[in-house]
Motif scaffolding. Structure first.
Motif, mmCIF file in Angstrom:
data_model
loop_
_atom_site.group_PDB
_atom_site.id
_atom_site.type_symbol
_atom_site.label_atom_id
_atom_site.label_comp_id
_atom_site.label_asym_id
_atom_site.label_seq_id
_atom_site.Cartn_x
_atom_site.Cartn_y
_atom_site.Cartn_z
ATOM 1 N N ASP A 60 0.883 -1.170 0.000
ATOM 2 C CA ASP A 60 0.000 0.000 0.000
ATOM 3 C C ASP A 60 0.920 1.219 0.000
ATOM 4 O O ASP A 60 1.637 1.457 0.981
ATOM 5 C CB ASP A 60 -0.882 -0.036 1.249
ATOM 6 C CG ASP A 60 -1.790 1.182 1.358
ATOM 7 O OD1 ASP A 60 -1.602 2.156 0.603
ATOM 8 O OD2 ASP A 60 -2.687 1.160 2.226
ATOM 9 N N VAL A 61 0.912 1.988 -1.083
ATOM 10 C CA VAL A 61 1.869 3.097 -1.191
ATOM 11 C C VAL A 61 1.651 4.177 -0.132
ATOM 12 O O VAL A 61 2.541 4.990 0.105
ATOM 13 C CB VAL A 61 1.855 3.750 -2.603
ATOM 14 C CG1 VAL A 61 2.300 2.762 -3.677
ATOM 15 C CG2 VAL A 61 0.494 4.358 -2.928
ATOM 16 N N SER A 62 0.481 4.182 0.510
ATOM 17 C CA SER A 62 0.233 5.200 1.536
ATOM 18 C C SER A 62 0.874 4.836 2.877
ATOM 19 O O SER A 62 0.864 5.631 3.808
ATOM 20 C CB SER A 62 -1.273 5.412 1.726
ATOM 21 O OG SER A 62 -1.868 4.285 2.334
ATOM 22 N N SER A 63 1.438 3.627 2.964
ATOM 23 C CA SER A 63 2.064 3.156 4.206
ATOM 24 C C SER A 63 3.572 3.365 4.157
ATOM 25 O O SER A 63 4.249 2.918 3.216
ATOM 26 C CB SER A 63 1.744 1.662 4.390
ATOM 27 O OG SER A 63 2.742 1.021 5.153
ATOM 28 N N ALA A 64 4.114 4.017 5.196
ATOM 29 C CA ALA A 64 5.569 4.235 5.254
ATOM 30 C C ALA A 64 6.305 2.895 5.329
ATOM 31 O O ALA A 64 7.324 2.699 4.657
ATOM 32 C CB ALA A 64 5.908 5.100 6.466
ATOM 33 N N ARG A 65 5.764 1.978 6.123
ATOM 34 C CA ARG A 65 6.443 0.689 6.271
ATOM 35 C C ARG A 65 6.476 -0.069 4.937
ATOM 36 O O ARG A 65 7.488 -0.645 4.552
ATOM 37 C CB ARG A 65 5.739 -0.139 7.350
ATOM 38 C CG ARG A 65 6.600 -1.269 7.796
ATOM 39 C CD ARG A 65 6.148 -2.003 9.029
ATOM 40 N NE ARG A 65 4.979 -1.485 9.700
ATOM 41 C CZ ARG A 65 4.134 -2.241 10.399
ATOM 42 N NH1 ARG A 65 4.330 -3.527 10.489
ATOM 43 N NH2 ARG A 65 3.104 -1.722 11.006
ATOM 44 N N GLU A 91 -9.204 7.075 -7.713
ATOM 45 C CA GLU A 91 -10.073 8.171 -8.154
ATOM 46 C C GLU A 91 -11.035 8.625 -7.054
ATOM 47 O O GLU A 91 -11.497 9.756 -7.075
ATOM 48 C CB GLU A 91 -10.866 7.757 -9.407
ATOM 49 C CG GLU A 91 -11.891 6.639 -9.230
ATOM 50 C CD GLU A 91 -11.290 5.250 -9.338
ATOM 51 O OE1 GLU A 91 -10.076 5.070 -9.136
ATOM 52 O OE2 GLU A 91 -12.062 4.292 -9.617
ATOM 53 N N GLY A 92 -11.321 7.734 -6.102
ATOM 54 C CA GLY A 92 -12.276 8.084 -5.054
ATOM 55 C C GLY A 92 -13.699 8.135 -5.586
ATOM 56 O O GLY A 92 -13.999 7.717 -6.713
ATOM 57 N N ARG A 107 -8.620 9.114 2.238
ATOM 58 C CA ARG A 107 -8.046 7.975 1.514
ATOM 59 C C ARG A 107 -7.418 8.439 0.190
ATOM 60 O O ARG A 107 -6.305 8.029 -0.159
ATOM 61 C CB ARG A 107 -9.133 6.924 1.243
ATOM 62 C CG ARG A 107 -8.636 5.660 0.576
ATOM 63 C CD ARG A 107 -7.694 4.884 1.501
ATOM 64 N NE ARG A 107 -6.963 3.838 0.798
ATOM 65 C CZ ARG A 107 -5.749 3.416 1.147
ATOM 66 N NH1 ARG A 107 -5.109 3.935 2.189
ATOM 67 N NH2 ARG A 107 -5.157 2.468 0.478
ATOM 68 N N VAL A 108 -8.137 9.294 -0.539
ATOM 69 C CA VAL A 108 -7.614 9.771 -1.833
ATOM 70 C C VAL A 108 -6.313 10.547 -1.617
ATOM 71 O O VAL A 108 -5.327 10.343 -2.328
ATOM 72 C CB VAL A 108 -8.670 10.626 -2.570
ATOM 73 C CG1 VAL A 108 -8.066 11.327 -3.771
ATOM 74 C CG2 VAL A 108 -9.849 9.753 -3.001
ATOM 75 N N LEU A 109 -6.299 11.414 -0.610
ATOM 76 C CA LEU A 109 -5.078 12.188 -0.338
ATOM 77 C C LEU A 109 -3.950 11.276 0.154
ATOM 78 O O LEU A 109 -2.783 11.483 -0.187
ATOM 79 C CB LEU A 109 -5.366 13.295 0.685
ATOM 80 C CG LEU A 109 -5.857 14.650 0.149
ATOM 81 C CD1 LEU A 109 -4.725 15.429 -0.514
ATOM 82 C CD2 LEU A 109 -7.032 14.554 -0.811
#
Ligand SMILES: NC(=O)c1ccc[n+]([C@@H]2O[C@H](COP(=O)([O-])OP(=O)(O)OC[C@H]3O[C@@H](n4cnc5c(N)ncnc54)[C@H](O)[C@@H]3O)[C@@H](O)[C@H]2O)c1
Length: 254
Positions: A60-65, A91-92, A107-109
């Protein structure tokens, strides 16, 4: 010799329309590629077409780990990183800004902005170790102008232009170029989703409306966008940084 001979690239959103077309093109041009996506089954399917020139990792690219993990995986598998194509996006929901929910906005951001920032944060030091390279970020025409019904998406795609320009300034000394690409509507899943959400009873009417707005009278193809990403990933764009590159059939020329 291929335009990416001896280069190592990470492509996020590699299971999607634009991402998988870029995998094909980058491999054809001599790169070894780490494919990253959150959707395992289609990712595995794309990777299976390319043998040992590619590796894949679900993240998940939104996760730093997860971001640290996929960057480390590229280094472990291929010895370093020359190119990051930060292309994953969502796209949301289609609705007015007044009806948008907190969950959808966040989530989109998180995916479209934080995900790009994390990619830069973890990959740039590795690219610097190779004496430079390229970061290409997929924004959108929605990163240049407003669009009805997709406010969080529009905000996110404008935000990455600011990230890219700042990264271009901060990373110039490391010889890392950072640019955004701005596709218009592309013939793939994301446009099907937007058409369906905008007019569930007659999604083709939305497509017809877009066709009428685009001077070329059609959507673009995944391959047309992958070719722009290749130009920016390769040394052909050696003097380009901090810039926006539009491929939209003339849509925002109005
Ligand atoms: N399709 C278009 O018309 C269009 C136009 C302009 C810009 N874009 C942008 O192009 C990029 C690629 O999209 P596409 O058109 O190929 O659509 P797509 O939906 O086929 O591909 C997007 C990919 O991103 C992946 N993804 C979504 N969230 C993720 C997450 N949190 N972590 C990892 N992967 C995640 C999805 O699983 C999918 O494979 C996106 O950034 C999108 O916003 C698309």
């Amino acid at each position: 010799m291929g335009k990416l001979q001896e280069k190592v690239a990470i492509i996020t959103g590699a299971a999607g329309g634009i991402g998988s077309a870029a995998v094909q093109l980058f491999v054809d041009e001599g790169a070894r590629v780490l494919l990253v996506d959150s959707a395992e089954a289609p990712l595995r399917d794309v990777a299976s077409r390319f043998g040992d020139r590619v590796a894949w990792v679900t993240a998940d690219v939104s996760s730093a780990r997860d971001t640290e993990r996929y960057v480390n995986e590229a280094v472990t598998r291929f010895g370093g990183i020359d190119v990051l194509f930060a292309n994953a996006g969502t796209e949301g929901a289609v609705c007015s800004l007044l009806d948008a929910t907190l969950e959808d906005f966040d989530r989109v951001l998180a995916v479209n902005v934080r995900g790009v920032w994390l990619g830069i944060k973890y990959a740039a030091p590795r690219i610097a170790l190779r004496k430079g390279g390229s970061i290409v970020i997929t924004s959108s025409v929605a990163g240049l102008v407003g669009a009805l019904g997709i406010g969080p998406y529009v905000a996110s795609k404008h935000a990455v232009v600011g990230l890219a320009k700042t990264a271009a300034l901060e990373l110039a000394a490391a010889n890392i170029r950072v640019n955004t690409i701005h596709p218009g509507p592309i013939e793939n899943r994301m446009m099907r989703s937007l058409e369906q959400q905008a007019n569930p009873g007659d999604p083709s009417a939305i497509k017809g409306m877009y066709h009428a707005m685009i001077p070329f009278g059609r959507y673009g193809t995944n391959e047309e966008i992958a070719k722009l990403a290749l130009f920016l990933a390769s040394d052909d764009s050696s003097f380009c940084t901090g810039s926006v590159f539009v491929a939209d059939g003339g849509l925002v020329a109005h």
